[in-house]
Design a protein around this motif. Structure first.
Motif, short mmCIF file in Angstrom:
data_model
loop_
_atom_site.label_atom_id
_atom_site.label_comp_id
_atom_site.label_asym_id
_atom_site.label_seq_id
_atom_site.Cartn_x
_atom_site.Cartn_y
_atom_site.Cartn_z
N LEU A 152 -1.67 8.39 2.01
CA LEU A 152 -1.68 7.27 2.96
C LEU A 152 -2.31 7.65 4.29
O LEU A 152 -3.08 6.88 4.88
CB LEU A 152 -0.26 6.76 3.18
N VAL A 210 0.83 -1.20 0.00
CA VAL A 210 0.00 0.00 0.00
C VAL A 210 0.87 1.25 0.00
O VAL A 210 0.58 2.24 -0.69
CB VAL A 210 -0.95 -0.01 1.21
N MET A 232 -6.10 7.36 4.84
CA MET A 232 -6.50 5.95 4.89
C MET A 232 -6.23 5.37 6.27
O MET A 232 -7.05 4.64 6.83
CB MET A 232 -5.74 5.16 3.82
N THR A 277 -8.70 6.87 8.85
CA THR A 277 -10.02 6.24 8.72
C THR A 277 -10.04 4.86 9.37
O THR A 277 -10.97 4.51 10.10
CB THR A 277 -10.41 6.12 7.24
N THR A 316 0.56 4.08 -2.91
CA THR A 316 0.08 5.44 -2.62
C THR A 316 1.16 6.49 -2.87
O THR A 316 0.86 7.60 -3.33
CB THR A 316 -0.43 5.54 -1.18
#
Length: 395
Positions: A198, A188, A201, A204, A192
């Motif tokens: 990043l 990831v 994300m 969240t 990103t």
């Protein structure tokens, strides 16, 4: 409120150093407290301190806090793990966009695999020998399936679908969550490429903890051990590492305020958990992870040589051995409890059995670290990681 019974969990946290490559005494202390709470929890499920004569001398809240914060301790460690592993990745790569996939996975494998493979082999042998407390006999479960679940990092899901495994296997639920997170995390990061992409994300995911736990209320085991709540705690630690990279130092007052806030939050979770559950429900888990992050950052930013945890070296040593103690402590707990029952000991004096159990857990963890995990990790890293350029040049 999270179930207090039949659960366990621990995981590894990298090499224990922070972004500058040195061990951090405050973080080791927090790790030590966490693994100690896990061990006390697993003894307490079988020999409760509040049922011993200690209740005549010590507050009930204290005895309950010592025995029933094992689950919360796992989430503290998830936060620490996210912080340490991300800090070390940032130290080596400069940014998460430059993370070396091969080196990252090699370090995780060399740290995790030796002890994990040995534990699975020993537990499998004990099952085949029919040793009491180690036989997998619940309907719908089997030894081959447990092995696949442990090595395939979905033992948490397997237990959620079939029920609890024997204690020696059960400890691997948190490792499943952590390693699945770290299998995807560097990918990831590379996809990103930017922290500003990043970070939202991660935020969240981190703040989703209360809702992801609440959504799983129809299955108590899966609610305890599902991937997303644990990953939310790890993401909290990752965010902390990004903050630490952005601000290498902060005013002393900021570090102190974070320490006070974190200690206060942790006290409330440990001693007022029932009240917090009545008022916050699953939201109190968010207070737990936020408090753990405050303590981790306070330790990171604490002035060198002025930390308040000096003189607690024994607890820091538990932190340095946390992975090894976590994987092996159920052997000691099971043996101690079996001996306690066989001798027909008076429950009023049950607290006395904690006295040999705790040092034996430490000694077993130390032996595993010295003779298995450290030598194996060093050999594997020497084979799997490229030699530094400076050391590869002949003198």
């Amino acid at each position: 409120m999270p179930s207090r019974f039949g659960l366990s969990g621990w995981s590894s946290s990298g090499d224990g150093s922070v972004g500058d490559g040195r061990r951090n005494a405050g973080i080791d202390l927090l790790r030590g407290l966490s693994i100690l709470l896990v061990v006390l929890h697993h003894i307490g499920l079988r020999i409760r301190l509040r049922q011993t004569e200690l209740i005549d001398f010590l507050p009930l809240k204290l005895l309950n806090a010592l025995n029933f914060n094992g689950y919360e301790a796992v989430f503290i460690f998830f936060v620490i793990s996210g912080f340490l592993i991300t800090s070390n990745a940032l130290r080596r790569s400069g940014s998460l966009a430059n993370i070396d996939l091969r080196a990252f996975y090699a370090r995780r494998f060399s740290r995790i695999a030796p002890c994990l493979l040995l534990l699975v082999a020993v537990l499998s042998a004990l099952h085949l020998l029919g040793v009491q407390d180690y036989v997998i006999e619940r309907q719908g479960q089997s030894l081959p399936r447990a092995i696949v679940a442990a090595l395939g990092f979905h033992l948490n899901w397997y237990e959620g679908m079939t029920g609890y495994l024997p204690g020696g296997w059960d400890v691997l639920w948190s490792l499943s969550i952590e390693e699945v997170f770290y299998l995807g995390f560097p990918i990831v990061c590379l996809l990103t490429r930017r922290t500003w992409v990043l970070a939202p994300m991660l935020i969240t995911l981190a703040i989703s903890l209360p809702w992801t736990r609440a959504a799983l209320a129809d299955n108590d085991i899966w609610q305890e051990k599902a991937y997303l709540p644990g990953m939310a705690a790890i993401a909290t630690g990752v965010l902390g590492a990004l903050l630490a990279q952005r601000w290498k130092t902060v005013p002393r007052g900021v570090a102190s305020a974070l320490g006070v806030a974190g200690a206060t939050g942790l006290y409330l979770v440990m001693f007022e958990g029932k009240l917090l559950w009545q008022t916050m429900h699953n939201g109190y888990m968010l207070l737990l992870t936020a408090s753990a992050l405050c303590l981790v950052l306070a330790s990171y930013w604490a002035p060198a040589g002025r930390a308040p945890w000096r003189g607690l070296g024994w607890l820091r040593s538990w932190g340095r051995l946390s992975y090894e103690i976590y994987l092996t402590h159920m052997f000691v707990v099971t043996a101690i409890v079996r001996l306690y029952k066989a001798m027909g000991s008076d429950l009023a004096h049950g607290y006395l059995w904690y006295l040999p159990a705790l040092p034996l857990c430490w000694l077993l963890g130390k032996a595993v670290e010295r003779y298995i995990s450290v030598p194996a990790e060093q050999r594997l890293r020497a084979r799997m990681l490229p030699m530094p350029v400076a050391s590869a040049v002949p003198a």
